[in-house]
Design a protein around this motif. Structure first.
Motif, PDB file in Angstrom:
ATOM      1  N   THR B 129       0.833  -1.201   0.000  1.00 25.43           N
ATOM      2  CA  THR B 129       0.000   0.000   0.000  1.00 25.43           C
ATOM      3  C   THR B 129       0.870   1.255   0.000  1.00 25.43           C
ATOM      4  O   THR B 129       0.648   2.181  -0.790  1.00 25.43           O
ATOM      5  CB  THR B 129      -0.920   0.002   1.231  1.00 25.43           C
ATOM      6  OG1 THR B 129      -1.551  -1.260   1.316  1.00 25.43           O
ATOM      7  CG2 THR B 129      -1.961   1.068   1.135  1.00 25.43           C
ATOM      8  N   CYS B 130       1.885   1.247   0.886  1.00 25.54           N
ATOM      9  CA  CYS B 130       2.761   2.423   0.951  1.00 25.54           C
ATOM     10  C   CYS B 130       3.527   2.591  -0.353  1.00 25.54           C
ATOM     11  O   CYS B 130       3.707   3.711  -0.831  1.00 25.54           O
ATOM     12  CB  CYS B 130       3.738   2.282   2.105  1.00 25.54           C
ATOM     13  SG  CYS B 130       2.982   2.517   3.684  1.00 25.54           S
ATOM     14  N   LEU B 131       3.953   1.464  -0.941  1.00 25.17           N
ATOM     15  CA  LEU B 131       4.723   1.561  -2.183  1.00 25.17           C
ATOM     16  C   LEU B 131       3.878   2.184  -3.278  1.00 25.17           C
ATOM     17  O   LEU B 131       4.343   3.066  -4.005  1.00 25.17           O
ATOM     18  CB  LEU B 131       5.204   0.163  -2.594  1.00 25.17           C
ATOM     19  CG  LEU B 131       6.034  -0.024  -3.852  1.00 25.17           C
ATOM     20  CD1 LEU B 131       5.220  -0.305  -5.080  1.00 25.17           C
ATOM     21  CD2 LEU B 131       7.001   1.103  -4.089  1.00 25.17           C
ATOM     22  N   ASN B 354      17.516  -6.240  -6.423  1.00 26.40           N
ATOM     23  CA  ASN B 354      16.598  -5.752  -7.456  1.00 26.40           C
ATOM     24  C   ASN B 354      17.097  -4.450  -8.077  1.00 26.40           C
ATOM     25  O   ASN B 354      16.807  -4.149  -9.231  1.00 26.40           O
ATOM     26  CB  ASN B 354      15.212  -5.526  -6.859  1.00 26.40           C
ATOM     27  CG  ASN B 354      14.537  -6.819  -6.474  1.00 26.40           C
ATOM     28  OD1 ASN B 354      15.065  -7.895  -6.736  1.00 26.40           O
ATOM     29  ND2 ASN B 354      13.386  -6.719  -5.872  1.00 26.40           N
ATOM     30  N   LEU B 355      17.835  -3.700  -7.302  1.00 29.01           N
ATOM     31  CA  LEU B 355      18.297  -2.397  -7.772  1.00 29.01           C
ATOM     32  C   LEU B 355      19.417  -2.525  -8.808  1.00 29.01           C
ATOM     33  O   LEU B 355      19.680  -1.572  -9.544  1.00 29.01           O
ATOM     34  CB  LEU B 355      18.783  -1.589  -6.558  1.00 29.01           C
ATOM     35  CG  LEU B 355      18.976  -0.091  -6.667  1.00 29.01           C
ATOM     36  CD1 LEU B 355      17.710   0.559  -7.121  1.00 29.01           C
ATOM     37  CD2 LEU B 355      19.382   0.467  -5.329  1.00 29.01           C
ATOM     38  N   SER B 376       9.301   2.172  -8.719  1.00 30.29           N
ATOM     39  CA  SER B 376       8.655   0.871  -8.889  1.00 30.29           C
ATOM     40  C   SER B 376       9.545  -0.273  -8.442  1.00 30.29           C
ATOM     41  O   SER B 376       9.072  -1.385  -8.275  1.00 30.29           O
ATOM     42  CB  SER B 376       8.262   0.679 -10.351  1.00 30.29           C
ATOM     43  OG  SER B 376       9.419   0.454 -11.124  1.00 30.29           O
ATOM     44  N   VAL B 377      10.857  -0.021  -8.275  1.00 35.11           N
ATOM     45  CA  VAL B 377      11.732  -1.086  -7.765  1.00 35.11           C
ATOM     46  C   VAL B 377      11.430  -1.345  -6.295  1.00 35.11           C
ATOM     47  O   VAL B 377      11.628  -2.453  -5.805  1.00 35.11           O
ATOM     48  CB  VAL B 377      13.216  -0.692  -7.966  1.00 35.11           C
ATOM     49  CG1 VAL B 377      14.129  -1.732  -7.398  1.00 35.11           C
ATOM     50  CG2 VAL B 377      13.517  -0.530  -9.429  1.00 35.11           C
ATOM     51  N   ASP B 378      10.911  -0.346  -5.597  1.00 40.08           N
ATOM     52  CA  ASP B 378      10.574  -0.477  -4.189  1.00 40.08           C
ATOM     53  C   ASP B 378      11.828  -0.694  -3.356  1.00 40.08           C
ATOM     54  O   ASP B 378      12.085  -1.787  -2.852  1.00 40.08           O
ATOM     55  CB  ASP B 378       9.584  -1.633  -3.976  1.00 40.08           C
ATOM     56  CG  ASP B 378       9.009  -1.628  -2.577  1.00 40.08           C
ATOM     57  OD1 ASP B 378       9.294  -0.666  -1.863  1.00 40.08           O
ATOM     58  OD2 ASP B 378       8.284  -2.562  -2.226  1.00 40.08           O
ATOM     59  N   ILE B 379      12.637   0.325  -3.245  1.00 43.86           N
ATOM     60  CA  ILE B 379      13.830   0.197  -2.424  1.00 43.86           C
ATOM     61  C   ILE B 379      13.585   0.827  -1.055  1.00 43.86           C
ATOM     62  O   ILE B 379      12.795   1.753  -0.912  1.00 43.86           O
ATOM     63  CB  ILE B 379      15.057   0.871  -3.081  1.00 43.86           C
ATOM     64  CG1 ILE B 379      14.806   2.343  -3.340  1.00 43.86           C
ATOM     65  CG2 ILE B 379      15.454   0.154  -4.325  1.00 43.86           C
ATOM     66  CD1 ILE B 379      16.066   3.103  -3.649  1.00 43.86           C
TER      67      ILE B 379
END
Lengths: 226, 386
Positions: B129-131, B354-355, B376-379
């Motif tokens: 949700t936060c992402l 992922n980064l 969108s990678v969500d780091i």
């Protein structure tokens, strides 16, 4: 005719002492629609209620800082909802998280780029002293080694309520400032450094490891043996 | 500058353009930049508006997590794992607990396994949700989606706080169970939240999923191919958005996940929109898992009665424990020499790995797209730099 010397005439435009107005009298005037204030009060009132923070998150505490600006805690009630991305437009640096030795020069540079009057809140244990990561080789043991900190908020991370409390404390501090004299804020004093030296990320440690103008190592006082 | 470029009537625009055409501009984004989700830095080389090179700079939040893990006891590392990925403390705790339990051969009671699943799925809801809120902030929808997301986050955090005593840094899992037994009132409150979460997702999706501006902004942007994702070791929603069916909850079947019915949503294009969509669909599946886990929550002890907390010294050996965290495979590798501290303590951080494909996704895109690709990678920098 007496030969007593005449008293020197008092300057008409400057009475010897202003009659102090009490709070009760002021409230009475306000009730009649007359607002009596001084330049100093107006200045600190305006300053304290429009503290715009820098949109600058470092670590875990930054999430709680964002939470404080969201609907449930609503930092806008205290006039600080305008998070500015540029240091040129910000009044308040919230150091929200661990400052590493690689990051410390950038934090000091951001502080130097902010225009006066500016304030600093050290949010969380890491910004105050290094916190749980104090033993780490890459962690700065408190941002107050390089820049002057106005308010310390303990916690890991502090709740958003704690940040709001810290902000209110800062507002109280600003309201206590005078325009002149020893209680004047830092930027109105002649001894103000203005620019703070930016440390360099050296081979072993930050160089210099702290700014002697704002921080000095605490002296150990040993209890005398009885 | 060539003086011939200046004609008597002023600058010859075409000549100036030809002279400077192909000149590259280097832009340093970060470590203080509102789009970088913390203190991440990208050195972007631009040809006009297009990215021709992107060099990430790490280490602005390197807090010596792994070295500290070797100097404190096994249990002493548990609070530090909270601060790795500070949006999903519960799953970090669980992954670390699994690694130590493997090392020590420690069984876990059934009730604790159920509670762990409930907390992990709540964390997944919270994180995704936060992402989505932060991603939309990066796209330029300043405010509204993030406000909605944080409204729901507070509800989940209230549950975490009433259970563990802390909003973000829960420090809840122990080796051989969980620290506190959830009360029936807590289970009821969780049931209410899970029951209402679908309605929130409907509201959220009505705002975002079919939104024409968001589709135009995110579809076809930052495409990651399945082959590159597998070769680079990408895991989690980013891998599934490329169409690769890989979920540790299915393939490892750890905990009590095999008892639950749920699907693994997959993307088709591997772009930013698919990554957003996969996460939203995963939240729907998390709600299904939560409903089943809450319905089947058994009684019994929350801690294994034989579990040893003080003077905990596992036998010499090594273990790797991993779970499917909200960001991907979070794993802990531990080597023990029989002492009270681990000899070696290593974290496999999903968002750091992922980064590593960030440059491949950003090449040829505009600089504004780099911001949403990074989003969108969500780091989380606590995990990337450790």
């Amino acid at each position: 005719m007496s030969d007593a010397p005449t008293p020197p005439p008092s300057p008409a435009h400057q009475p010897a002492s202003l009659p102090a107005i009490t709070d009760a009298e002021r409230a009475e005037l306000r009730r009649h629609g007359i607002l009596l204030t001084s330049l100093q009060e107006l200045y600190t009132w305006g300053n304290s209620h429009s503290v715009w923070p820098l949109n600058f998150g470092l670590a875990c505490c930054a999430i709680e800082m964002i939470a404080a600006s969201m609907a449930k805690f609503d930092i806008a009630r205290f006039g600080s909802e305008v998070f500015r991305p540029s240091p040129r437009q910000a009044d308040l640096l919230i150091v929200s998280g661990t400052v590493t030795k690689k990051m410390a020069p950038q934090v000091v540079r951001l502080w130097n780029q902010m225009p006066e009057p500016k304030y600093c809140i050290a949010m969380g244990a890491c910004a105050i002293s290094g916190g749980p990561f104090k033993q780490g080789y890459n962690v700065l043991k408190g941002i107050d080694r390089f820049i002057p900190v106005d308010i310390y908020i303990p916690g890991c991370p502090p709740r958003p309520e704690a940040l709001l409390h810290g902000l209110v404390q800062l507002q109280e501090k600003i309201k206590g400032f005078t325009i002149k004299g020893p209680d004047a804020p830092r930027h109105l004093q002649k001894a103000d450094a203005g620019e703070y030296p930016v440390p360099e990320f050296g081979a072993r440690d930050l160089e210099p490891p702290h700014n002697p103008a704002v921080w000095s190592a605490p002296t150990l006082v040993r209890a005398e043996k009885s | 500058m060539n003086p011939e470029l200046l004609t008597p009537g002023g600058a010859n625009v075409r000549a100036v353009h030809d002279a400077f055409h192909g000149d590259l501009l280097e832009v340093s984004m970060g470590p203080h930049h509102p789009s970088t989700h913390g203190v991440f830095r990208m050195i972007v080389t631009l040809d006009g508006e297009r990215i021709v090179k992107l060099k990430p700079v790490f280490g602005y939040l390197h807090r010596n997590h792994e070295k500290l893990g070797e100097t404190v006891s096994y249990l002493g590392s548990m609070p530090y794992t909270d601060r790795l990925d500070y949006l999903s403390a519960m799953t970090n705790n669980w992954a670390y607990a699994i690694a130590v339990e493997k090392l020590a051969g420690q069984p876990v009671p059934e009730r604790a396994e159920y509670v762990r699943v409930i907390l992990a799925e709540l964390t997944r809801l919270l994180n995704h949700t936060c992402l989505a809120g932060f991603l939309m902030q990066d796209c330029g929808c300043s405010g509204t989606p993030l406000m909605y997301a944080f409204r729901e986050r507070e509800k989940i955090l209230d549950l975490f706080e009433s259970l563990s005593g802390s909003r973000m840094m829960c420090n809840y899992q122990r080796f051989g169970g969980c620290r506190v037994d959830p009360t029936p009132a807590w289970v009821d409150a969780t049931r209410t939240l899970v029951g209402n979460y679908g309605a929130f997702l409907d509201e959220f999706e009505a705002l975002l999923t079919g939104n024409e501006i968001i589709m135009a902004r995110t579809q076809g942007v930052g495409v990651l191919s399945a082959a590159l994702a597998i070769n680079a070791g990408v895991t989690g929603p980013m891998l599934r958005a490329t169409g690769v069916a890989s979920d540790l909850r299915k393939s490892d079947a750890y905990g009590v996940y095999p008892r639950f019915q749920f699907r693994v949503p997959l993307g088709a294009h591997g772009d930013v929109y698919d990554r957003y969509m996969v996460r939203v669909l995963e939240m729907r599946e998390s709600i299904r898992i939560l409903e089943q886990a809450l319905a089947g929550l058994p009684g019994g002890p929350i801690m294994d009665p034989k579990a040893k907390l003080r003077g905990f010294r596992p036998k010499a050996g090594e273990a790797y424990g991993r779970i499917e965290g909200p960001k991907g495979e979070i794993g802990f590798y531990l080597v023990s020499d029989g002492g009270p501290n681990p000899l070696r303590y290593r974290v496999r951080p999903p968002s750091f790995i992922n980064l590593t494909v960030l440059e491949d996704m950003c090449l040829g895109q505009t600089v504004a797209d780099a911001v949403i690709i990074l989003g969108s990678v969500d780091i989380v920098l606590g995990e990337v730099d450790r």
